[in-house]
Design a protein around this motif. Sequence first.
Motif, mmCIF file in Angstrom:
data_model
loop_
_atom_site.group_PDB
_atom_site.id
_atom_site.type_symbol
_atom_site.label_atom_id
_atom_site.label_comp_id
_atom_site.label_asym_id
_atom_site.label_seq_id
_atom_site.Cartn_x
_atom_site.Cartn_y
_atom_site.Cartn_z
ATOM 1 N N HIS A 77 41.008 47.397 58.773
ATOM 2 C CA HIS A 77 41.524 46.214 58.074
ATOM 3 C C HIS A 77 42.953 45.819 58.430
ATOM 4 O O HIS A 77 43.405 44.761 57.994
ATOM 5 C CB HIS A 77 41.468 46.444 56.562
ATOM 6 N N LYS A 81 46.239 45.292 54.453
ATOM 7 C CA LYS A 81 44.959 45.404 53.733
ATOM 8 C C LYS A 81 44.639 46.873 53.431
ATOM 9 O O LYS A 81 44.084 47.190 52.379
ATOM 10 C CB LYS A 81 43.818 44.775 54.539
ATOM 11 N N GLN A 84 46.593 47.843 50.505
ATOM 12 C CA GLN A 84 46.032 47.218 49.308
ATOM 13 C C GLN A 84 44.741 47.899 48.856
ATOM 14 O O GLN A 84 44.477 47.996 47.661
ATOM 15 C CB GLN A 84 45.756 45.731 49.566
ATOM 16 N N ARG A 85 43.940 48.378 49.774
ATOM 17 C CA ARG A 85 42.658 48.995 49.428
ATOM 18 C C ARG A 85 42.783 50.465 49.032
ATOM 19 O O ARG A 85 41.944 50.990 48.303
ATOM 20 C CB ARG A 85 41.694 48.887 50.614
#
Length: 190
Positions: A77, A81, A84-85
């Motif tokens: 990602h 990202k 964030q994940r």
Amino acid sequence: MPRKPNYDRTDLINRSRDLFWQRGWAGTSLKDLEAVLHMKPGSFYAAFGSKDALFELAMAQYAADGLARINALVEKHGALKALQRFPMMAIDNDDAPAKACMLSKTLLELQAHKHPLAKEANQHLLRMEGSFADLFAQAQSCGDIDDAHDPKVLARRYQSDLLGLRVSAEREGCDARAIATEIADSLARL
């Protein structure tokens, strides 16, 4: 000629990691380890030397696993990202023996006693913080995060948020998923 051990060392380290992660250093006896690893005392000592030596290996495996998970997210990602994940991934692992971070649990448990394993846990946490700083710097170089932010400061705050999240996930009645979402959303505003 010495006999070749008939066990998978990595599997034994992983099983001991899970036991230590769940119960902590003091809460895990040698008898507990021998039972989980299906080893007799002589075999245990021949394989690992001591409880502390095995604990150190278990912490290193725990840290390596965490780094591998975040790196897999980055590959799939990108840096921002992945950052964030990662919070949701950290609390959504139903196979984990505990939600709280093994390294922070170790630091809190053993630091007051000046146990050398507390220092080792702290070193792993600092390395992870450095990895987060590298990811924030990557996100900046991609234009996903404003260059006005110091990646080291962002990493320190992010790690603190993750550790708090993982403790919150252990609390009954706490909506840790909402907290994980808040952490992820806050990164989008950088």
